[in-house]
Design a protein around this motif. Sequence first.
Motif, short mmCIF file in Angstrom:
data_model
loop_
_atom_site.label_atom_id
_atom_site.label_comp_id
_atom_site.label_asym_id
_atom_site.label_seq_id
_atom_site.Cartn_x
_atom_site.Cartn_y
_atom_site.Cartn_z
N LEU A 257 -4.47 32.05 -12.14
CA LEU A 257 -4.06 30.68 -11.85
C LEU A 257 -2.57 30.65 -11.56
O LEU A 257 -1.76 31.08 -12.37
CB LEU A 257 -4.37 29.77 -13.04
N ARG B 26 -1.31 25.66 -8.26
CA ARG B 26 -2.63 25.38 -8.84
C ARG B 26 -3.75 26.12 -8.13
O ARG B 26 -4.92 25.75 -8.24
CB ARG B 26 -2.92 23.87 -8.84
N PRO C 204 0.36 28.45 -11.66
CA PRO C 204 0.58 27.17 -12.32
C PRO C 204 1.34 26.16 -11.47
O PRO C 204 1.27 24.96 -11.76
CB PRO C 204 1.38 27.56 -13.57
N LEU D 30 -1.86 20.77 -15.42
CA LEU D 30 -2.83 21.78 -14.99
C LEU D 30 -4.24 21.32 -15.39
O LEU D 30 -4.72 21.61 -16.48
CB LEU D 30 -2.51 23.13 -15.63
#
Length: 401
Positions: free
Chosen positions: A128, A133, A130, A97
Amino acid sequence: MPPSETKRRDWADLGDGVAGMIADRVLAYDVADYLRFRAVCSPWRRCCADPRAHGDLDRRFHPRRWLMLREPRERIDSPNVRRFLNSSTGECIRVHLPGLHNQEVLALSSEGLLVVLDWPRSTKVHLLNPLTRHLTQLPPLMALLSYQGYECFLYTSAFDTHFPAWGSGILNDDSTVVLCFSRLNMLGMAKPGDDHWTLLNFHSPSPVALGTASSMIAGRFYCVTTDGVMVLEDQPPRLELVAKLPMPVSPVADTVHLMDSAGELMLVHRRFSRHHDTNNVAKRRYDVYRVDLGAGTLCRVNSFGGGAHALFIGLYCSLSVPIKLFPAGSIRGDTIYLSFDIAERSKTEGYHLADRSTISSDNLNCHLVLQPHTLVDCLSLCTTGRIWCHFEKHLVSQCRR
């Protein structure tokens, strides 16, 4: 069959119809598998939707089965890498990330999204995803803090040891984000593109909030006050009573924890028992209730899904896990495991509902283990609502200005 008669199948040439149907079924189960499907080849990628083109509020692309494992920073080998556990399969993956070294994670939402703060560069808040993204901008944090007043935050010592936003998530209108600060008895509501948060303060004059773990389930936000279990209604923003508490709860001595356990809203009442140990110290007792939303009642239970689940509870966040995902004997069903921000964790690791027995803790550090030694340690750390001191001190300094 002779090699000359062998036909090689061209899997990339499935056709948009067949590949699209497979992609839809894969996405309905898990967005991680959907991303793997898209990564196989260009023809497959062309036949299915790009998650980044739809945004974080599109529930189809939420990593709802994935839990970010929290680790002490000394154990993180890269500032941009985090580990995620699949709560349905037990699979563990490492996710890169970019940018996390300049962000603080305030919470993991019920949809699997991360609520992150751009710190120390600014107080901008984002959602966000993950796995995809994708980053969705929300109003800055100080746009919410300014409503409350600096003196109130300093008086409540909100930033001394905790700044939790557990219980945050997306309402079922698929457009409104709830930012929950349980310890401050405060909710913020906003939509992407807004320049400020709509504040809902339920600290005074009544009801008095029991500032512990709240919960999002099926797009509804639930918390507990002295009046009972409350649900957030957004038109206009207000808390409505869902079920009255059948037992007395002390806002000072007790804690109350809500969680989603296999689709059911559960309540854990952590209270002092009348019995004492050999040192004449009062013991803690854990009573569990199922919240019947239809009948508006709480029903006392001694099992989580027939023994198929275990609960991990912290002061500000809680987690239900199916025990079948993990090695036999590592986690016991119908058991409440305590996080490191609960005082009795220094002596007691868990509490069995059926026989009211306890599991002794081998950890000498009652606040936070520097490294998880067992699977229980690892999951307990996930529900420990503690963040890092340098971030807390910065927020205090911001309030004093």
